[in-house]
Every structure is written in C-alpha cells, then in structure tokens.
Design an enzyme around this catalytic site. Structure first.
Site, mmCIF file in Angstrom:
data_model
loop_
_atom_site.group_PDB
_atom_site.id
_atom_site.type_symbol
_atom_site.label_atom_id
_atom_site.label_comp_id
_atom_site.label_asym_id
_atom_site.label_seq_id
_atom_site.Cartn_x
_atom_site.Cartn_y
_atom_site.Cartn_z
ATOM 1 N N ALA A 143 0.865 -1.179 0.000
ATOM 2 C CA ALA A 143 0.000 0.000 0.000
ATOM 3 C C ALA A 143 0.904 1.231 0.000
ATOM 4 O O ALA A 143 2.040 1.176 0.481
ATOM 5 C CB ALA A 143 -0.888 -0.018 1.223
ATOM 6 N N GLY A 151 0.413 -5.002 0.846
ATOM 7 C CA GLY A 151 -0.798 -5.023 0.021
ATOM 8 C C GLY A 151 -0.570 -5.668 -1.336
ATOM 9 O O GLY A 151 -1.518 -6.181 -1.942
ATOM 10 N N GLU A 185 -0.967 -9.226 -0.745
ATOM 11 C CA GLU A 185 -2.389 -9.449 -0.451
ATOM 12 C C GLU A 185 -3.223 -9.397 -1.735
ATOM 13 O O GLU A 185 -4.156 -10.185 -1.907
ATOM 14 C CB GLU A 185 -2.873 -8.403 0.562
ATOM 15 C CG GLU A 185 -2.203 -8.590 1.919
ATOM 16 C CD GLU A 185 -2.467 -7.438 2.872
ATOM 17 O OE1 GLU A 185 -1.930 -6.336 2.638
ATOM 18 O OE2 GLU A 185 -3.220 -7.634 3.840
ATOM 19 N N GLU A 187 4.634 -5.317 7.041
ATOM 20 C CA GLU A 187 3.953 -4.190 7.687
ATOM 21 C C GLU A 187 4.450 -3.942 9.107
ATOM 22 O O GLU A 187 4.434 -2.820 9.601
ATOM 23 C CB GLU A 187 2.430 -4.438 7.715
ATOM 24 C CG GLU A 187 1.743 -4.325 6.361
ATOM 25 C CD GLU A 187 1.667 -5.632 5.593
ATOM 26 O OE1 GLU A 187 2.419 -6.579 5.908
ATOM 27 O OE2 GLU A 187 0.839 -5.700 4.658
HETATM 28 N N1 CO8 Z 1 4.585 3.123 -0.787
HETATM 29 C C1 CO8 Z 1 4.983 4.266 -1.373
HETATM 30 N N2 CO8 Z 1 6.129 4.382 -2.112
HETATM 31 C C2 CO8 Z 1 6.872 3.273 -2.245
HETATM 32 C C3 CO8 Z 1 6.517 2.039 -1.655
HETATM 33 C C4 CO8 Z 1 5.302 1.992 -0.896
HETATM 34 N N3 CO8 Z 1 4.851 0.846 -0.334
HETATM 35 N N4 CO8 Z 1 7.466 1.120 -1.952
HETATM 36 C C5 CO8 Z 1 8.383 1.762 -2.716
HETATM 37 N N5 CO8 Z 1 8.026 3.057 -2.885
HETATM 38 C C6 CO8 Z 1 8.749 4.100 -3.635
HETATM 39 C C7 CO8 Z 1 9.964 4.581 -2.856
HETATM 40 O O1 CO8 Z 1 9.580 5.535 -1.897
HETATM 41 C C8 CO8 Z 1 10.804 5.138 -3.983
HETATM 42 O O2 CO8 Z 1 10.299 6.407 -4.337
HETATM 43 P P1 CO8 Z 1 11.296 7.674 -4.471
HETATM 44 O O3 CO8 Z 1 12.200 7.285 -5.599
HETATM 45 O O4 CO8 Z 1 10.373 8.800 -4.797
HETATM 46 O O5 CO8 Z 1 12.022 7.776 -3.179
HETATM 47 C C9 CO8 Z 1 10.533 4.195 -5.145
HETATM 48 O O6 CO8 Z 1 9.302 3.541 -4.832
HETATM 49 C C10 CO8 Z 1 11.587 3.118 -5.314
HETATM 50 O O7 CO8 Z 1 11.747 2.456 -4.069
HETATM 51 P P2 CO8 Z 1 13.159 2.209 -3.391
HETATM 52 O O8 CO8 Z 1 14.116 3.311 -3.739
HETATM 53 O O9 CO8 Z 1 12.934 1.944 -1.944
HETATM 54 O O10 CO8 Z 1 13.609 0.874 -4.161
HETATM 55 P P3 CO8 Z 1 14.586 -0.260 -3.651
HETATM 56 O O11 CO8 Z 1 14.841 -1.138 -4.837
HETATM 57 O O12 CO8 Z 1 15.763 0.315 -2.939
HETATM 58 O O13 CO8 Z 1 13.736 -1.078 -2.531
HETATM 59 C C11 CO8 Z 1 11.765 -2.177 -1.685
HETATM 60 C C12 CO8 Z 1 12.603 -1.802 -2.940
HETATM 61 C C13 CO8 Z 1 12.523 -3.191 -0.854
HETATM 62 C C14 CO8 Z 1 10.467 -2.818 -2.206
HETATM 63 C C15 CO8 Z 1 11.445 -0.907 -0.855
HETATM 64 O O14 CO8 Z 1 10.930 0.087 -1.708
HETATM 65 C C16 CO8 Z 1 10.451 -1.135 0.251
HETATM 66 O O15 CO8 Z 1 10.792 -1.694 1.282
HETATM 67 N N6 CO8 Z 1 9.200 -0.665 0.061
HETATM 68 C C17 CO8 Z 1 8.159 -0.721 1.075
HETATM 69 C C18 CO8 Z 1 7.657 -2.128 1.257
HETATM 70 C C19 CO8 Z 1 6.590 -2.168 2.329
HETATM 71 O O16 CO8 Z 1 6.838 -1.891 3.485
HETATM 72 N N7 CO8 Z 1 5.361 -2.536 1.941
HETATM 73 C C20 CO8 Z 1 4.245 -2.611 2.861
HETATM 74 C C21 CO8 Z 1 3.486 -1.310 2.849
HETATM 75 S S1 CO8 Z 1 2.135 -1.283 4.026
HETATM 76 C C22 CO8 Z 1 0.944 -2.205 3.337
HETATM 77 O O17 CO8 Z 1 1.074 -2.695 2.255
HETATM 78 C C23 CO8 Z 1 -0.321 -2.417 4.131
HETATM 79 C C24 CO8 Z 1 -1.385 -3.060 3.274
HETATM 80 C C25 CO8 Z 1 -2.737 -2.929 3.850
HETATM 81 C C26 CO8 Z 1 -3.326 -1.575 3.660
HETATM 82 C C27 CO8 Z 1 -4.803 -1.585 3.758
HETATM 83 C C28 CO8 Z 1 -5.285 -0.508 4.709
HETATM 84 C C29 CO8 Z 1 -6.609 -0.859 5.300
#
Ligand code: CO8
Length: 258
Positions: free
Chosen positions: A65, A109, A112, A132
């Site tokens: 998400a 997400g 999911e 998460e």
């Molecule tokens: N949300 C927003 N932006 C994201 C997300 C995300 N989940 N994941 C990556 N991005 C963005 C980064 O911020 C970055 O943007 P910018 O260049 O503007 O800084 C761009 O994508 C590229 O990402 P990275 O530079 O981090 O790329 P890497 O190759 O270094 O890393 C990863 C890749 C490992 C996937 C890393 O991006 C990461 O850890 N992302 C987050 C993963 C995460 O924690 N996901 C869970 C999110 S919470 C969730 O999903 C809850 C679901 C239920 C919600 C329902 C509500 C009721």
C-alpha cells in the site's frame, strides 16, 4: 475506458491488466485500487473477456500500500473512509477467473492483492512478504488470513512477525504459487494459462471458481454439498451436453456459455 494507473489490453478473450505506477514500484493507492476495481468490473461485463491476468513490472508486482498516502492518517479517518475496504470487495467480487502474474516485489498489500486472485504464477525473481510490522502496523487487506490459509500458521507467523521476504522457490514449495517460470516467460506463461481457461465454458469456469472459493468460507460437509448441488445443476446447461458429447464423439467441444 482510460486509466491513469493501469494499462489494459484485451486479446484472445484474455484481459491483461498491468499495474502502472513505475515511480512508486506500483504501490497501491486509492486511485490505483479504484481503477483496478473498475477495470475488473468492466472485464467481468465484457463478453470478449473470459479470463483476466493482473501483473506489474519486472521489478515489482506491487511494493505494498502507498505509504505516502497513509502515513499521516488518523484512526478516525481510516475508519470513516473504510480505507481500502470497498476497493478490496470490488476486486474479490470478480466472477471470471483472475490470475496474478508476479515478478519482483509483492509486498504487503501487493502480496495481499496477489492472494486475492484465483491463483498466482510467479517469476523466478519474485519476492513475497508481509513487512507491515516494520512500519508499526499489520496487514490490512487480508494478509494475516489469506497467507495463513495458503502456507499454514508457522510460516505465516514467521513472515508477518519477522517481515522477511520469501523467494519464488520457497513460495512454490509452500503452496503460495502454482508455478514458477523464468522472468522473461512470465507474461507468455500466464496469458497461455488464461487462454487455456478461456477455451472452456465461461459459465463452468465461473462455477468452478465459486466452488473452490467456498472451501474458504464453510465447513467441509457444507462445501461438499454445495459442490454436489452445482455439479447436478450443470446438467441443465448446453455446455455439459456439448462437453460430454464432444468427448464421446472424439472431437473438440464448442462451448457457448449456455
Ligand atoms: N509506498 C509508497 N512508495 C513506495 C513504496 C510503498 N509501499 N514502496 C516503494 N516506494 C517508492 C519509494 O519511496 C521510492 O520512491 P522515491 O524514488 O520517490 O524515493 C521508489 O518507490 C523506489 O523504491 P526504493 O528506492 O525503496 O527501491 P529499492 O529497490 O531500494 O527497494 C523495496 C525496494 C525493498 C520494495 C522498498 O521500496 C520497500 O521496502 N518498500 C516498502 C515495502 C513495504 O513496506 N510494503 C508494505 C506497505 S504497508 C501495506 O502494504 C499495508 C497493506 C494494507 C493496507 C490496507 C489498509 C486498510
């Protein structure tokens, strides 16, 4: 219909829906999930579509998400908007078969969403996770429930509590995905599977989907009764007569969804 966060192509009775927010690794925001619900509804209603494939990019199916969209929200805002509740319902209401074709990250997400589909084919570079807990939250669109049903309690607890990622080989071993293919073959393999499904009676395929999904919702006895009743009911269709006649006449069936 034109979408800003999706690319939709329809060919050979298969709708290929690509999540398309490359700058955010296809992070799921309200707009993307809203558009996905609309695209799935349109595909369900389109007689030129008999099976649907949802995919992302080679780097990410979806990295979760959208953390930027959520980070400042309060409980009261999340509650009143029923954050992602309706979007989730719209996806799981799809009646035609939906395949998730996952390459790269399927996290939070994203994992999911893949599990909301009917089955998952993944590339050898896929990484699944429910991280998460690292953000101080829990999965919110089915992860604690669906992952546990896919891989069992022990592995699900491990994934949710440590936030570690599962690679493609482990995902196949654990029953999370149905097949693993080289990343370059992901879309050809997933669309070939979809075309195979599209050759069947759409009516029968939709009933099969209902019956398998029923196993998540009910007791074994009720599920088996449901299956038997729909098995009986399918004898009222032309497609049952055609399928069985074609077998006996040693020819390919011509299903008409009737
Ligand atoms: N949300 C927003 N932006 C994201 C997300 C995300 N989940 N994941 C990556 N991005 C963005 C980064 O911020 C970055 O943007 P910018 O260049 O503007 O800084 C761009 O994508 C590229 O990402 P990275 O530079 O981090 O790329 P890497 O190759 O270094 O890393 C990863 C890749 C490992 C996937 C890393 O991006 C990461 O850890 N992302 C987050 C993963 C995460 O924690 N996901 C869970 C999110 S919470 C969730 O999903 C809850 C679901 C239920 C919600 C329902 C509500 C009721």
């Amino acid at each position: 219909m034109a979408y800003q966060t999706l690319i939709v192509e329809i060919e050979d009775y298969v709708a290929l829906i690509r999540l398309n927010r490359p700058d955010a690794l296809n992070a799921l925001n309200s707009q993307l999930l809203g558009e996905l619900g609309d695209a799935l509804k349109a595909a369900d209603e389109n007689e030129k579509v008999r099976c649907i494939v949802i995919t992302g990019s080679e780097k990410a199916f979806a990295a979760g998400a959208d953390i930027k969209e959520m980070s400042e929200k309060t409980f009261v805002e999340m509650f009143w908007s029923d954050f992602f509740g309706q979007e989730q319902d719209a996806i799981t209401r799809t009646r035609k078969p939906v395949i998730a074709a996952v390459a790269g990250y399927a996290l939070g997400g994203g994992c999911e969403l893949a599990m909301m589909c009917d089955f998952i084919i993944c590339a050898d570079n896929a990484k699944f996770g429910q991280p998460e807990i690292n953000l101080g939250v829990v999965a919110g669109i089915g992860g604690t429930q669906r992952l546990t049903r896919f891989v069992g309690k022990s592995k699900s607890m491990d994934m949710h509590l440590t936030g570690r990622f599962m690679d493609a080989a482990e995902a196949e071993r654990s029953g999370l995905v149905s097949r693993v293919v080289p990343v370059a073959k992901l879309i050809p393999e997933a669309t070939a599977a979809a075309r195979k499904i599209a050759e069947k009676s759409s009516l029968t395929a939709m009933v099969v989907k209902e019956a398998v999904n029923r196993s998540y919702e009910t007791t074994l006895r009720e599920g088996i009764l449901f299956e038997r009743r729909i098995f009986h009911a399918l004898f009222s269709t032309e497609d049952q007569k055609e399928g069985m006649s074609a077998f006996l006449e040693k020819r390919e069936p011509q299903f008409r969804d009737k």
